[in-house]
Motif scaffolding. Structure first.
Motif, PDB file in Angstrom:
ATOM      1  N   MET A   2       0.851  -1.192   0.000  1.00  0.00           N
ATOM      2  CA  MET A   2       0.000   0.000   0.000  1.00  0.00           C
ATOM      3  C   MET A   2       0.887   1.243   0.000  1.00  0.00           C
ATOM      4  N   LEU A   3       0.550   2.182  -0.863  1.00  0.00           N
ATOM      5  CA  LEU A   3       1.264   3.451  -0.878  1.00  0.00           C
ATOM      6  C   LEU A   3       0.300   4.565  -0.496  1.00  0.00           C
ATOM      7  N   PHE A   4       0.503   5.129   0.686  1.00  0.00           N
ATOM      8  CA  PHE A   4      -0.245   6.308   1.110  1.00  0.00           C
ATOM      9  C   PHE A   4       0.489   7.519   0.531  1.00  0.00           C
ATOM     10  N   TYR A   5      -0.201   8.283  -0.298  1.00  0.00           N
ATOM     11  CA  TYR A   5       0.478   9.386  -0.977  1.00  0.00           C
ATOM     12  C   TYR A   5      -0.530  10.465  -1.344  1.00  0.00           C
ATOM     13  N   SER A   6      -0.016  11.627  -1.719  1.00  0.00           N
ATOM     14  CA  SER A   6      -0.874  12.718  -2.163  1.00  0.00           C
ATOM     15  C   SER A   6      -1.233  12.508  -3.629  1.00  0.00           C
ATOM     16  N   PRO A   7      -2.523  12.393  -3.958  1.00  0.00           N
ATOM     17  CA  PRO A   7      -2.927  12.137  -5.344  1.00  0.00           C
ATOM     18  C   PRO A   7      -3.015  13.406  -6.183  1.00  0.00           C
ATOM     19  N   ILE A   8      -2.395  14.476  -5.711  1.00  0.00           N
ATOM     20  CA  ILE A   8      -2.362  15.722  -6.480  1.00  0.00           C
ATOM     21  C   ILE A   8      -1.284  15.572  -7.544  1.00  0.00           C
ATOM     22  N   HIS A   9      -1.694  15.400  -8.776  1.00  0.00           N
ATOM     23  CA  HIS A   9      -0.767  15.070  -9.853  1.00  0.00           C
ATOM     24  C   HIS A   9      -0.375  16.273 -10.696  1.00  0.00           C
ATOM     25  N   GLY A  10      -0.514  17.467 -10.120  1.00  0.00           N
ATOM     26  CA  GLY A  10      -0.081  18.664 -10.827  1.00  0.00           C
ATOM     27  C   GLY A  10       1.422  18.843 -10.794  1.00  0.00           C
ATOM     28  N   PHE A  11       2.106  17.922 -10.126  1.00  0.00           N
ATOM     29  CA  PHE A  11       3.567  17.887 -10.170  1.00  0.00           C
ATOM     30  C   PHE A  11       3.998  16.424 -10.194  1.00  0.00           C
ATOM     31  N   ILE A  12       5.250  16.187 -10.524  1.00  0.00           N
ATOM     32  CA  ILE A  12       5.764  14.828 -10.684  1.00  0.00           C
ATOM     33  C   ILE A  12       6.160  14.273  -9.318  1.00  0.00           C
ATOM     34  N   HIS A  13       5.698  13.064  -9.022  1.00  0.00           N
ATOM     35  CA  HIS A  13       6.016  12.433  -7.749  1.00  0.00           C
ATOM     36  C   HIS A  13       7.214  11.497  -7.912  1.00  0.00           C
ATOM     37  N   LYS A  14       8.253  11.781  -7.172  1.00  0.00           N
ATOM     38  CA  LYS A  14       9.474  10.975  -7.254  1.00  0.00           C
ATOM     39  C   LYS A  14       9.201   9.503  -6.963  1.00  0.00           C
ATOM     40  N   ALA A 100      18.107  18.327  -5.257  1.00  0.00           N
ATOM     41  CA  ALA A 100      16.718  18.461  -5.698  1.00  0.00           C
ATOM     42  C   ALA A 100      15.738  18.299  -4.542  1.00  0.00           C
ATOM     43  N   ASP A 101      16.018  17.361  -3.640  1.00  0.00           N
ATOM     44  CA  ASP A 101      15.131  17.180  -2.491  1.00  0.00           C
ATOM     45  C   ASP A 101      15.057  18.452  -1.650  1.00  0.00           C
ATOM     46  N   THR A 102      16.179  19.144  -1.526  1.00  0.00           N
ATOM     47  CA  THR A 102      16.184  20.381  -0.748  1.00  0.00           C
ATOM     48  C   THR A 102      15.404  21.481  -1.453  1.00  0.00           C
ATOM     49  N   VAL A 103      15.488  21.539  -2.778  1.00  0.00           N
ATOM     50  CA  VAL A 103      14.681  22.509  -3.522  1.00  0.00           C
ATOM     51  C   VAL A 103      13.197  22.264  -3.252  1.00  0.00           C
ATOM     52  N   PHE A 104      12.796  21.004  -3.281  1.00  0.00           N
ATOM     53  CA  PHE A 104      11.401  20.681  -2.982  1.00  0.00           C
ATOM     54  C   PHE A 104      11.032  21.108  -1.563  1.00  0.00           C
ATOM     55  N   LEU A 160      11.522  20.364  -9.763  1.00  0.00           N
ATOM     56  CA  LEU A 160      11.235  21.413 -10.740  1.00  0.00           C
ATOM     57  C   LEU A 160       9.744  21.514 -11.046  1.00  0.00           C
ATOM     58  N   SER A 161       9.061  20.384 -11.113  1.00  0.00           N
ATOM     59  CA  SER A 161       7.621  20.425 -11.412  1.00  0.00           C
ATOM     60  C   SER A 161       6.847  21.026 -10.243  1.00  0.00           C
ATOM     61  N   TYR A 162       7.294  20.756  -9.014  1.00  0.00           N
ATOM     62  CA  TYR A 162       6.624  21.353  -7.857  1.00  0.00           C
ATOM     63  C   TYR A 162       6.942  22.849  -7.776  1.00  0.00           C
ATOM     64  N   TRP A 181      12.366  28.993 -14.000  1.00  0.00           N
ATOM     65  CA  TRP A 181      13.690  28.380 -13.897  1.00  0.00           C
ATOM     66  C   TRP A 181      14.271  28.043 -15.263  1.00  0.00           C
ATOM     67  N   ARG A 182      13.459  27.980 -16.307  1.00  0.00           N
ATOM     68  CA  ARG A 182      13.938  27.652 -17.650  1.00  0.00           C
ATOM     69  C   ARG A 182      14.752  28.786 -18.265  1.00  0.00           C
ATOM     70  N   ASP A 183      14.454  30.014 -17.854  1.00  0.00           N
ATOM     71  CA  ASP A 183      15.115  31.179 -18.447  1.00  0.00           C
ATOM     72  C   ASP A 183      16.608  31.170 -18.134  1.00  0.00           C
ATOM     73  N   GLY A 184      17.414  31.212 -19.185  1.00  0.00           N
ATOM     74  CA  GLY A 184      18.863  31.245 -19.014  1.00  0.00           C
ATOM     75  C   GLY A 184      19.469  29.907 -18.645  1.00  0.00           C
ATOM     76  N   ARG A 185      18.668  28.848 -18.698  1.00  0.00           N
ATOM     77  CA  ARG A 185      19.168  27.512 -18.343  1.00  0.00           C
ATOM     78  C   ARG A 185      18.769  26.528 -19.446  1.00  0.00           C
ATOM     79  N   PRO A 186      19.366  26.658 -20.621  1.00  0.00           N
ATOM     80  CA  PRO A 186      18.941  25.869 -21.785  1.00  0.00           C
ATOM     81  C   PRO A 186      19.148  24.367 -21.629  1.00  0.00           C
TER      82      PRO A 186
END
Length: 249
Positions: A2-14, A100-104, A160-162, A181-186
């Motif tokens: 069983m995975l208890f998780y947030s089903p808000i899929h507006g960002f990518i879940h690791k 990345a975890d710290t950014v989140f 990044l998605s969050y 974050w995309r600006d200036g980071r091709p």
């Protein structure tokens, strides 16, 4: 499992990315936990009261996203491993995972602070500087032509998605409304655009959750875990007003 998780899929879940890459997606029973709704307390099985929380087939409970993703990767049935075996490559992947975890984490802190009245300016000045430095480092890292997809990449997609989700909503007056974050980071932009095409991402990103997502279902599954462990279920649901579940990985 069983995975208890947030089903808000507006960002990518690791954790969902790793489960899919490991070939364990179909082995999971998804138990939705909504962060700001009554009745979704999971503190009876996880003292940290955070998602994701993974319950194994023997009802052992694992919590902490890094613990869960490493468990899933260690039990991969797909032949794919996101934690490299080579020492040098592994440490680099873990470094990018931590970044990345710290950014989140700091984005969550700012998103929650935004709800305060009034929000404290110092919370944003301290944490926003970390975000900018970190995405600059991600750009440097992506100058390397990675041949594979590892745990550092999975976490980068998550962060990044969050970050996208929260900056579009407006975090603070000190942060430009059009900041991206995309600006200036091709390199980072190009990599992200390609990486989100992976099946492990398209499996859930920007898709509505389909299934039972009621508080009753959540508490039913918690009661199942507690019964197997020989413990009693809580007498009543806990309100989010005193027991808030932060957004998960």
């Amino acid at each position: 499992m069983m995975l208890f998780y947030s089903p808000i899929h507006g960002f990518i879940h690791k954790v969902l990315v790793v489960a899919h890459e490991a070939g364990l997606w179909d082995k999971l029973e998804f138990v939705p936990v909504y962060p700001v709704k009554d009745g979704y307390s999971i503190s009876a099985i996880n003292p940290l009261h955070k998602v994701p929380t993974l319950v194994l087939d023997d009802y052992t409970v694992l919590y902490g996203s890094q613990t869960i993703v490493e468990y899933l990767d260690d039990n991969s049935v797909s032949g794919k491993k996101l934690y490299p075996n080579n020492k040098q490559t592994r440490w680099d992947a873990l470094r990018r995972l931590a970044l990345a975890d710290t950014v989140f984490e700091v984005t969550v802190i700012m998103a929650l602070e935004r709800l305060q009245s009034p929000p404290r300016d110092t919370v944003f000045s301290w944490n926003w500087a970390k975000v900018v430095r970190s995405v600059d480092q991600m750009e440097e890292d992506l100058k390397i032509n990675f041949k594979d997809f590892d745990i550092g990449h999975a976490s980068t997609l998550h962060a990044l998605s969050y970050l996208d989700r929260q900056t579009k909503r407006g975090l603070h007056k000190s942060i430009p409304e059009d900041w991206d974050w995309r600006d200036g980071r091709p390199n980072l932009h190009k990599w992200f655009s390609e990486a989100i095409k992976r099946p492990s991402v398209t499996s859930h990103f920007n898709k509505e959750y389909v299934g039972d997502d009621t508080a009753e279902f959540c508490q039913k599954k918690i009661a199942e875990v507690l019964k197997f462990q020989g413990r009693s279920a809580p007498e009543k649901f806990t309100s989010h007003s005193v027991d808030f579940v932060p957004p998960g990985d």
